[in-house]
Design a protein around this motif. Structure first.
Motif, PDB file in Angstrom:
ATOM      1  N   GLY A 127     -84.322-172.894  44.655  1.00  0.00           N
ATOM      2  CA  GLY A 127     -83.554-172.008  45.526  1.00  0.00           C
ATOM      3  C   GLY A 127     -82.129-171.775  45.103  1.00  0.00           C
ATOM      4  O   GLY A 127     -81.414-170.960  45.697  1.00  0.00           O
ATOM      5  N   LEU A 128     -81.661-172.475  44.027  1.00  0.00           N
ATOM      6  CA  LEU A 128     -80.304-172.239  43.537  1.00  0.00           C
ATOM      7  C   LEU A 128     -80.226-170.873  42.882  1.00  0.00           C
ATOM      8  O   LEU A 128     -81.210-170.409  42.273  1.00  0.00           O
ATOM      9  N   ASP A 129     -79.078-170.216  42.980  1.00  0.00           N
ATOM     10  CA  ASP A 129     -78.934-168.947  42.275  1.00  0.00           C
ATOM     11  C   ASP A 129     -78.592-169.226  40.808  1.00  0.00           C
ATOM     12  O   ASP A 129     -78.356-170.372  40.413  1.00  0.00           O
ATOM     13  N   GLU A 154     -73.503-188.433  43.069  1.00  0.00           N
ATOM     14  CA  GLU A 154     -72.256-187.892  43.607  1.00  0.00           C
ATOM     15  C   GLU A 154     -71.603-186.914  42.617  1.00  0.00           C
ATOM     16  O   GLU A 154     -70.948-185.954  43.009  1.00  0.00           O
ATOM     17  N   GLN A 155     -71.773-187.198  41.315  1.00  0.00           N
ATOM     18  CA  GLN A 155     -71.213-186.305  40.298  1.00  0.00           C
ATOM     19  C   GLN A 155     -71.758-184.883  40.441  1.00  0.00           C
ATOM     20  O   GLN A 155     -71.027-183.909  40.253  1.00  0.00           O
ATOM     21  N   ILE A 156     -73.025-184.768  40.760  1.00  0.00           N
ATOM     22  CA  ILE A 156     -73.672-183.460  40.842  1.00  0.00           C
ATOM     23  C   ILE A 156     -73.043-182.620  41.943  1.00  0.00           C
ATOM     24  O   ILE A 156     -72.865-181.406  41.798  1.00  0.00           O
ATOM     25  N   GLU A 163     -75.029-177.858  50.449  1.00  0.00           N
ATOM     26  CA  GLU A 163     -76.092-178.282  51.358  1.00  0.00           C
ATOM     27  C   GLU A 163     -77.468-178.197  50.703  1.00  0.00           C
ATOM     28  O   GLU A 163     -78.317-179.085  50.876  1.00  0.00           O
ATOM     29  N   LEU A 164     -77.675-177.128  49.918  1.00  0.00           N
ATOM     30  CA  LEU A 164     -78.958-176.968  49.227  1.00  0.00           C
ATOM     31  C   LEU A 164     -79.129-178.055  48.168  1.00  0.00           C
ATOM     32  O   LEU A 164     -80.211-178.636  48.022  1.00  0.00           O
TER      33      LEU A 164
END
Length: 431
Positions: A323-325, A346-348, A357-358
């Motif tokens: 679902g990421l653009d 956490e790095q991401i 949120e996604l």
């Protein structure tokens, strides 16, 4: 007897000489030392001219007032940073160059600043002298005229854009001076030759009124942004390019539909004012949005099992599938590549351009395997790795320099003097 006589005579002569000398140096009369001068360190003034520190030999460094030991340190430091100084700030970091010395030399150093060195069109830096031979009106100057004066092509273009921004005229010397491309030094050179008023007229807006586009009254009507076509967006006052950008944003980035009003606001060609104008007329088809979300969920279930997909090996297509653009997926993959792999989740979340949120949903499902992430000690870390790694590149030159003479990593950390939060990040990638 004669021999004895002469010996006594010689002894008496020596005694007289000693007495005379003693009396001279114990006399209360002061010797006049007014003509005696002590030789101190050389005070020969430096005759400075512009120079490139990459071109100087030992003799030329001596002429600038550096000692042999300082020169050896400078030349050694130049080797450490890759054999060439690339900016003034880098040269300044050399320990042999004091703050006072750098302050005296800075104006003559033919090196760019860090900002100039990062410029995409920077190749080799030479300070161009600005030359003006006669009075001129800058409003009549073309790009070639500015280049002939000594400005670069990019600078000349920026000056003309600034003139256009003002409405086609520089208006006054005050406004001309405000052009960010023209430094204070260059303005002082150019100022006597400018054929412009000193002060900006009170009715300055009259200079730009002919260049403003008249606002056209638009007749809005209710519309669904998910079905509005190219001509429909144009009818609301958007240009051809803006209308096409909105459609591309909807179809490519959002997979064919705006899910909410917030999605429409995210499109960068729709300004805040414009959004407020069209907002009362937006009528979204909630069924379409709901169907699109269901399609994405079904698509995810059919293809990839993200509970078994390692975040350090997840692909661009899989991120799109989740679902990421494209922009967010590209940023995440690019950041991971620069780091050599993620060490913790956490790095991401600190990746630019992502929907936090996604991505949190992805992190709650997908595992993270760190076994293949390269790690080194400060002593054996490759120079290229240090200079390219996001967490080390700003301290890379110092690390490379300090480890030449220091092998104890604790001492190297003390010498680096980095902020605690930066040190914590760096240690994630150290053995």
């Amino acid at each position: 007897m004669r021999k004895n006589y002469y010996q006594k005579l010689a002894f008496m002569g020596m005694m007289l000489i000693i007495l005379f000398t003693f009396q001279k140096y114990t006399s209360k009369e002061k010797e006049d030392f007014s003509d005696v001068k002590f030789i101190m360190t050389s005070s020969v003034p430096l005759h400075l001219t512009e120079f490139d520190p990459n071109d100087l030999d030992e003799k030329q460094w001596q002429n600038l007032g550096f000692t042999e030991k300082q020169i050896a340190t400078i030349l050694n430091y130049k080797k450490v940073v890759g054999g060439k100084f690339i900016s003034k700030e880098q040269f300044k970091k050399c320990f042999a160059v004091s703050e006072e010395k750098y302050g005296a030399l800075e104006a003559y150093i033919l090196l760019p600043t860090n900002k100039e060195a990062k410029s995409s069109d920077f190749k080799s830096y030479k300070k161009n002298a600005i030359t003006i031979s006669e009075k001129f009106n800058p409003d009549h100057y073309s790009a070639n005229d500015w280049i002939k004066m000594g400005f670069s092509e990019r600078q000349a273009e920026a000056i003309l854009k600034y003139k256009s921004y003002l409405g086609g005229s520089f208006v006054s010397k005050e406004k001309f001076k405000e052009c960010f491309i023209i430094s204070e030094e260059n303005f002082q050179k150019i100022n006597p030759y400018l054929v412009l008023p000193e002060k900006t007229p009170a009715n300055f807006n009259s200079y730009t009124k002919n260049f403003k586009t008249e606002k056209i009254k638009i007749q809005y009507h209710q519309f669904d942004p998910n079905t509005l076509d190219f001509e429909g967006w144009k009818s609301f006052g958007f240009s051809d390019k803006q209308a096409q950008t909105i459609i591309n944003f909807r179809d490519r980035n959002l997979k064919g539909s705006f899910k909410s009003l917030e999605d429409i606001q995210k499109c960068f060609v729709i300004s805040a004012d414009k959004f407020e104008e069209i907002k009362p007329f937006i009528k979204m088809n909630s069924t379409v949005a709901k169907n699109d979300i269901e399609k994405i969920e079904i698509k995810q279930q059919q293809k990839t099992d993200f509970s078994k997909t390692d975040l350090n090996s997840i692909t661009f297509k899989q991120l799109l599938e989740f679902g990421l653009d494209e922009r967010a997926a590209g940023s995440m993959i690019g950041f991971r590549k620069k780091l050599g792999g993620f060490v913790n989740k956490e790095q991401i979340l600190s990746t630019y351009n992502i929907d936090v949120e996604l991505v949190k949903k992805l992190l709650s499902v997908a595992p993270l395997n760190t076994s293949n992430v390269p790690k080194y000690t400060l002593a054996d870390a490759p120079e290229e790795w240090l200079k390219s790694h996001p967490y080390f590149k700003y301290s890379a030159d110092k690390i490379i320099f300090y480890r030449l003479s220091e092998k104890d990593e604790k001492k190297i950390w003390k010498l680096l003097k980095v902020k605690p939060e930066y040190e914590t990040r760096m240690k994630l990638y150290l053995k």
